[in-house]
Design a protein around this motif. Sequence first.
Motif, PDB file in Angstrom:
ATOM      1  N   ILE A 140       0.818  -1.217   0.000  1.00 58.53           N
ATOM      2  CA  ILE A 140       0.000   0.000   0.000  1.00 58.53           C
ATOM      3  C   ILE A 140       0.854   1.271   0.000  1.00 58.53           C
ATOM      4  CG2 ILE A 140      -2.057  -1.082   0.977  1.00 58.53           C
ATOM      5  CD1 ILE A 140      -1.285   0.326   3.621  1.00 58.53           C
ATOM      6  N   GLN A 141       2.128   1.092  -0.314  1.00 63.13           N
ATOM      7  CA  GLN A 141       3.045   2.209  -0.560  1.00 63.13           C
ATOM      8  C   GLN A 141       3.296   3.077   0.671  1.00 63.13           C
ATOM      9  OE1 GLN A 141       1.544   4.264  -4.069  1.00 63.13           O
ATOM     10  NE2 GLN A 141       0.710   2.330  -4.795  1.00 63.13           N
ATOM     11  N   GLU A 171      -5.139   9.821   0.539  1.00 66.88           N
ATOM     12  CA  GLU A 171      -4.762   8.843  -0.488  1.00 66.88           C
ATOM     13  C   GLU A 171      -4.513   7.469   0.125  1.00 66.88           C
ATOM     14  OE1 GLU A 171      -1.487  10.424  -2.727  1.00 66.88           O
ATOM     15  OE2 GLU A 171      -2.669  12.125  -3.450  1.00 66.88           O
ATOM     16  N   LEU A 172      -3.847   7.428   1.260  1.00 65.16           N
ATOM     17  CA  LEU A 172      -3.635   6.163   1.957  1.00 65.16           C
ATOM     18  C   LEU A 172      -4.972   5.593   2.414  1.00 65.16           C
ATOM     19  CD1 LEU A 172      -1.884   3.934   3.140  1.00 65.16           C
ATOM     20  CD2 LEU A 172      -1.437   5.434   5.113  1.00 65.16           C
ATOM     21  N   GLU A 224      -7.784   5.861   0.926  1.00 65.69           N
ATOM     22  CA  GLU A 224      -8.396   5.246  -0.261  1.00 65.69           C
ATOM     23  C   GLU A 224      -7.764   3.888  -0.570  1.00 65.69           C
ATOM     24  OE1 GLU A 224      -8.475   7.901  -3.643  1.00 65.69           O
ATOM     25  OE2 GLU A 224      -9.329   9.517  -2.425  1.00 65.69           O
ATOM     26  N   ARG A 225      -6.447   3.779  -0.433  1.00 66.30           N
ATOM     27  CA  ARG A 225      -5.785   2.490  -0.675  1.00 66.30           C
ATOM     28  C   ARG A 225      -6.236   1.448   0.338  1.00 66.30           C
ATOM     29  NH1 ARG A 225      -1.453   6.087  -1.663  1.00 66.30           N
ATOM     30  NH2 ARG A 225      -0.305   5.499   0.214  1.00 66.30           N
ATOM     31  N   TYR A 234      -8.226  -2.091  -0.268  1.00 69.58           N
ATOM     32  CA  TYR A 234      -7.770  -3.349   0.310  1.00 69.58           C
ATOM     33  C   TYR A 234      -8.928  -4.057   1.015  1.00 69.58           C
ATOM     34  CZ  TYR A 234      -5.778  -6.567   3.675  1.00 69.58           C
ATOM     35  OH  TYR A 234      -5.545  -7.679   4.432  1.00 69.58           O
TER      36      TYR A 234
END
Length: 168
Positions: free
Chosen positions: A28-29, A135-136, A138-139, A143
């Motif tokens: 998830i970067q 943004e995280l 949303e990731r 998931y």
Amino acid sequence: MKPTVSIIMGSTSDLPVMEKAAAFLDSIQVPFEMNALSAHRTPVAVEQFAKGAAQRGIRVIIAAAGMAAALPGVIAANTSVPVIGVPIKGMLDGLDAMLSIIQMPPGIPVATVGVNGAQNAAILAAQILATSDPELSERLAAYKEGLKDKIEKANAELAEVKYRFKTN
């Protein structure tokens, strides 16, 4: 790239468990670092790490330990950065480590996941970070949607399994 999560383990023998945390954060970067530090064998290094974590930009620490499991608590005692403890299965199926991590004195909280629960620790760390990172967030939502899809697919497959007295 600067890490926002630090994965700390008592020794590299914990790596097979903690790789799940690393793999999730990577997927998830979320930039992270991994190190081995021991509350009993390198206590000065643990204290220095914990006291400097916030200044280095670390926002969540995932600390794994087995048996006496002092590492998460020692780190939490020396930083205001949230600490998530991962009890490692060893003696007593990890119950000893889990109890050591969850029984912290007032003022020194350590969030604790299940025995060998490194992936859940990484998910919790990402959820903490996501409170200030849309943004995280949303990731993470994507998931979790994928988790729902897996169960729906599993139920569809189970519907195809036939038994004489199965009713669905």
